[in-house]
Each structure stands twice: as structure tokens, then as C-alpha cells.
Design a protein around this motif. Structure first.
Motif, PDB file in Angstrom:
ATOM      1  N   GLY A 163       0.802  -1.155  -0.026  1.00 15.88           N
ATOM      2  CA  GLY A 163       0.078   0.107   0.069  1.00 15.88           C
ATOM      3  C   GLY A 163       0.874   1.207   0.047  1.00 15.88           C
ATOM      4  N   THR A 164       0.596   2.189  -0.916  1.00 13.48           N
ATOM      5  CA  THR A 164       1.370   3.389  -0.775  1.00 13.48           C
ATOM      6  C   THR A 164       0.316   4.668  -0.417  1.00 13.48           C
ATOM      7  OG1 THR A 164       1.221   4.052  -2.947  1.00 13.48           O
ATOM      8  CG2 THR A 164       2.746   2.613  -2.570  1.00 13.48           C
ATOM      9  N   GLY A 165       0.594   5.453   0.587  1.00 16.20           N
ATOM     10  CA  GLY A 165      -0.224   6.570   0.842  1.00 16.20           C
ATOM     11  C   GLY A 165       0.734   7.242   2.200  1.00 16.20           C
ATOM     12  N   ASN A 166      -0.110   7.995   3.057  1.00 18.55           N
ATOM     13  CA  ASN A 166       0.307   8.615   4.022  1.00 18.55           C
ATOM     14  C   ASN A 166      -0.605   8.564   5.122  1.00 18.55           C
ATOM     15  OD1 ASN A 166       1.145  10.320   1.400  1.00 18.55           O
ATOM     16  ND2 ASN A 166       2.776  10.296   2.867  1.00 18.55           N
ATOM     17  N   VAL A 167      -0.282   8.408   6.499  1.00 18.48           N
ATOM     18  CA  VAL A 167      -1.304   8.276   7.691  1.00 18.48           C
ATOM     19  C   VAL A 167      -1.546   9.687   7.745  1.00 18.48           C
ATOM     20  CG1 VAL A 167      -1.182   7.868  10.125  1.00 18.48           C
ATOM     21  CG2 VAL A 167      -0.190   6.331   8.774  1.00 18.48           C
ATOM     22  N   VAL A 168      -0.827  10.562   7.529  1.00 16.66           N
ATOM     23  CA  VAL A 168      -1.078  12.188   7.796  1.00 16.66           C
ATOM     24  C   VAL A 168      -0.625  12.761   6.342  1.00 16.66           C
ATOM     25  CG1 VAL A 168      -0.673  14.454   8.958  1.00 16.66           C
ATOM     26  CG2 VAL A 168      -0.622  12.206  10.098  1.00 16.66           C
ATOM     27  N   HIS A 169      -1.910  13.439   5.890  1.00 17.60           N
ATOM     28  CA  HIS A 169      -1.697  14.068   4.401  1.00 17.60           C
ATOM     29  C   HIS A 169      -2.528  15.057   4.291  1.00 17.60           C
ATOM     30  CE1 HIS A 169      -2.112  14.143   0.107  1.00 17.60           C
ATOM     31  NE2 HIS A 169      -0.699  13.731   0.084  1.00 17.60           N
ATOM     32  N   ASN A 170      -2.031  16.215   4.770  1.00 22.00           N
ATOM     33  CA  ASN A 170      -2.666  17.505   4.612  1.00 22.00           C
ATOM     34  C   ASN A 170      -1.867  18.500   3.669  1.00 22.00           C
ATOM     35  OD1 ASN A 170      -4.064  20.098   4.841  1.00 22.00           O
ATOM     36  ND2 ASN A 170      -5.149  19.588   6.653  1.00 22.00           N
ATOM     37  N   LEU A 171      -1.841  18.489   2.249  1.00 20.86           N
ATOM     38  CA  LEU A 171      -1.115  19.424   1.673  1.00 20.86           C
ATOM     39  C   LEU A 171      -1.511  21.059   1.849  1.00 20.86           C
ATOM     40  CD1 LEU A 171      -0.979  17.553  -1.732  1.00 20.86           C
ATOM     41  CD2 LEU A 171       0.591  17.202   0.241  1.00 20.86           C
ATOM     42  N   PRO A 172      -2.587  21.598   1.978  1.00 21.88           N
ATOM     43  CA  PRO A 172      -2.808  22.788   2.172  1.00 21.88           C
ATOM     44  C   PRO A 172      -2.012  23.368   3.390  1.00 21.88           C
ATOM     45  CG  PRO A 172      -4.677  21.869   1.416  1.00 21.88           C
ATOM     46  CD  PRO A 172      -3.730  20.586   1.721  1.00 21.88           C
ATOM     47  N   TRP A 186      -2.262  18.423  16.009  1.00 22.45           N
ATOM     48  CA  TRP A 186      -3.342  17.482  15.508  1.00 22.45           C
ATOM     49  C   TRP A 186      -2.706  16.475  14.765  1.00 22.45           C
ATOM     50  CZ3 TRP A 186      -2.940  17.901  10.199  1.00 22.45           C
ATOM     51  CH2 TRP A 186      -2.718  19.098   9.616  1.00 22.45           C
ATOM     52  N   ALA A 187      -1.739  16.750  14.106  1.00 21.49           N
ATOM     53  CA  ALA A 187      -0.904  15.575  13.149  1.00 21.49           C
ATOM     54  C   ALA A 187      -0.147  14.687  14.069  1.00 21.49           C
ATOM     55  CB  ALA A 187      -0.077  16.278  11.957  1.00 21.49           C
ATOM     56  N   GLN A 188       0.597  15.002  14.917  1.00 16.42           N
ATOM     57  CA  GLN A 188       1.377  14.132  15.821  1.00 16.42           C
ATOM     58  C   GLN A 188       0.315  13.215  16.533  1.00 16.42           C
ATOM     59  OE1 GLN A 188       4.795  14.391  15.964  1.00 16.42           O
ATOM     60  NE2 GLN A 188       4.114  12.424  16.615  1.00 16.42           N
ATOM     61  N   ARG A 189      -0.579  13.806  17.006  1.00 17.22           N
ATOM     62  CA  ARG A 189      -1.778  12.933  17.830  1.00 17.22           C
ATOM     63  C   ARG A 189      -2.344  11.826  16.975  1.00 17.22           C
ATOM     64  NH1 ARG A 189      -3.555  17.899  20.349  1.00 17.22           N
ATOM     65  NH2 ARG A 189      -5.054  18.147  18.559  1.00 17.22           N
ATOM     66  N   PHE A 190      -2.638  12.169  15.804  1.00 18.82           N
ATOM     67  CA  PHE A 190      -3.116  11.236  14.917  1.00 18.82           C
ATOM     68  C   PHE A 190      -2.228  10.306  14.467  1.00 18.82           C
ATOM     69  CE2 PHE A 190      -4.826   9.793  10.767  1.00 18.82           C
ATOM     70  CZ  PHE A 190      -6.250   9.410  11.089  1.00 18.82           C
ATOM     71  N   HIS A 191      -1.060  10.675  14.125  1.00 19.03           N
ATOM     72  CA  HIS A 191       0.088   9.940  13.892  1.00 19.03           C
ATOM     73  C   HIS A 191       0.236   8.675  14.789  1.00 19.03           C
ATOM     74  CE1 HIS A 191       4.494   9.257  14.305  1.00 19.03           C
ATOM     75  NE2 HIS A 191       4.520   9.006  12.821  1.00 19.03           N
ATOM     76  N   ASP A 192       0.405   9.191  16.118  1.00 24.81           N
ATOM     77  CA  ASP A 192       0.598   8.385  17.331  1.00 24.81           C
ATOM     78  C   ASP A 192      -0.590   7.498  17.402  1.00 24.81           C
ATOM     79  OD1 ASP A 192       2.940   9.814  17.646  1.00 24.81           O
ATOM     80  OD2 ASP A 192       2.095  11.216  19.307  1.00 24.81           O
TER      81      ASP A 192
END
Length: 263
Positions: A163-172, A186-192
Motif C-alpha cells: 500500500g502506498t499513501g500517508n497516515v497524515v496527508h494535509n497538503l494545504p 493534531w498531526a502528531q496526535r493522529f500519527h501516534d
């Protein structure tokens, strides 16, 4: 008769297409993964970049290299990844997913940059057959996980599920000025949250990623980059170990975590 060994699986946090051209700590990890994993008979890849109505699979002998991006240097558009396809694997995928209808793509698609930008490092010789499986835009996370479960027998048949993608992916929200910018809270919390759920083999917590409210909405505002992880998790054996690589967030809102299951 002894059972064939189960192939590992990989989820690649693939990031920018420019990674295809770069020799970096990030891409060297991908290269080492390709060198150390058992050599597959074929690769089945679920990329964040192929969304369809219904489910499709590439079925040509020679899938084309797709440059599905905009303003990047010409050198990136010149990249070709001439891996062969595998109509037989495509047919096997369709059999495993029956009675779900699987469209046999005969050249409308090919290998998009979600696939080739990592495989040019992991398998630079492009000699392993590659088939892409599309993601039906109209199904829910639990159905994606269930598709992965149906594909699990491929692992005993020498197929590397990717699979290829990103757990966190917010380009804007990305901090384009610094790859090393601290992750947004918020990115770190979701990543964790996702990392802990995967390590602890709690797939339902990943399926229910939207339960994380604002953290999920900001980390996966368009969840196409998150969805490939669900297909991979579906094919995971119960209790199977996972190893995290490149386990960090770049540019404040782009998760680069790769995961190797089994092996």
C-alpha cells in the motif's frame, strides 16, 4: 507438504513525487527494504492515486508509467518504470474478490507515481511484475479492510502486497519552507494514535480512524492517502509483527511512516 512461507507486506509513506529522483535517508530505507525482503514473484499495489467507481485491476502485460502530477522538473516526467504486468495475477485478484465485480483495466491506467516513486528505489531493476488495484471511492473503511482480508492468500503465493499513501496527508497545511518543521499537534496526535493501533494489532481502531474527530479531519482531509493502509491491514495475520520505518512527519503535516508486516 510444508506450507509456503508467508510474504511480508509493506505500507510505504510515499510523500512527494520528487522522492523518486532523490538519494536521501528516506529513500535509502526504501532501497534497503527491497534488498532485505524476500524476493516476490509479483507485487500487488494499492496506491492512493487510483480512485474509481467500482474496483479495477491493471491487466496488461506492460503497464505504462503514469505521471499524475503537475509542476515538477522535466526530469521527473522523464522517469519510466518499465516493470512487466501480470494478467494472471490480475485474474487471481478478481477470483479472490468474487462476487465483487473487478474490472480488468487494459491500458486506461498503469503504474502511477504512488507506485513507481517507491519501487524505483525498492526494486530499481523493474523486473518484478507489478499489478495495481484501484480503490472504489464509494465504499466505507470496513469494506476496504474486508477486501484486504480476501487478498491475504496471495501472500502464500509469493505476492508482495503493498500500500502506498500517508497516515497524515494535509497538503494545504504543509510548511513548505522546512521539511523539519515540527508537526502540528493534531498531526502528531493522529500519527501516534494510528501507530499505536497498528503496533498493538487493533485494526478496528484504524478502521474507525474518523472517531478521532478534528485530528482525523485535519490529518486525512481527503482520506484517499489513508485508505491504502486499510487494505494492507486486512491481509495481516493475527498477531503479526510490524516494523516502523521513516516514522516521522515532514513539513508539519505529511507523515512519512512506512510499515513492514511480517518477515
Amino acid at each position: 507438504m510444508s506450507q509456503a512461507p508467508r510474504m511480508p507486506m509493506v505500507f510505504f509513506g510515499h510523500g512527494s513525487p520528487m522522492n523518486a529522483l532523490e538519494d536521501s535517508a528516506l529513500t535509502r530505507v526504501w532501497r534497503d527494504m527491497g534488498r532485505t525482503l524476500p524476493r516476490p514473484k509479483a507485487i500487488l499495489c494499492v496506491s492512493a492515486h487510483w480512485l474509481t467507481r467500482g474496483t479495477a485491476v491493471t491487466s496488461t502485460e506492460a503497464p505504462r508509467t503514469i505521471h499524475d502530477f503537475g509542476a515538477f522538473p522535466q526530469a521527473l516526467f522523464d522517469v519510466r518504470y518499465p516493470a512487466p504486468g501480470s494478467p494472471s495475477l490480475a485474474a487471481r485478484v478478481a477470483d479472490l474478490l468474487a462476487p465483487r465485480q473487478v474490472f480488468a483495466d487494459q491500458g486506461q491506467w498503469g503504474l502511477d507515481h504512488g507506485t513507481w516513486s517507491v519501487l524505483v528505489h525498492a526494486y530499481p531493476e523493474a523486473s518484478v511484475p507489478v499489478v495495481q488495484l484501484s480503490m472504489d471511492a464509494g465504499i466505507d473503511p470496513a469494506e476496504r479492510y474486508a477486501i484486504g482480508q480476501r487478498l491475504a492468500p496471495l501472500r502464500e503465493e509469493g505476492v508482495l502486497i503493498v500500500g502506498t499513501g500517508n497516515v497524515v496527508h494535509n497538503l494545504p497545511r504543509m510548511n513548505w519552507s522546512s521539511a523539519d518543521a515540527p508537526a502540528y499537534p493534531w498531526a502528531q496526535r493522529f500519527h501516534d494514535y494510528i501507530g499505536d493501533a497498528v503496533r498493538q494489532d487493533r485494526p478496528q481502531a484504524v478502521i474507525d480512524f474518523a472517531s478521532q474527530g478534528e485530528d482525523a479531519r485535519l490529518s486525512a482531509p481527503t482520506p484517499d492517502h489513508f485508505w491504502p493502509l486499510l487494505y494492507v491491514l486486512g491481509a495481516r495475520a493475527a498477531g503479526e509483527p510490524v516494523r516502523m520505518e521513516n516514522d516521522f512527519i515532514q513539513h508539519a503535516s505529511l507523515g512519512m511512516t512506512s510499515m513492514v508486516f511480517g518477515g
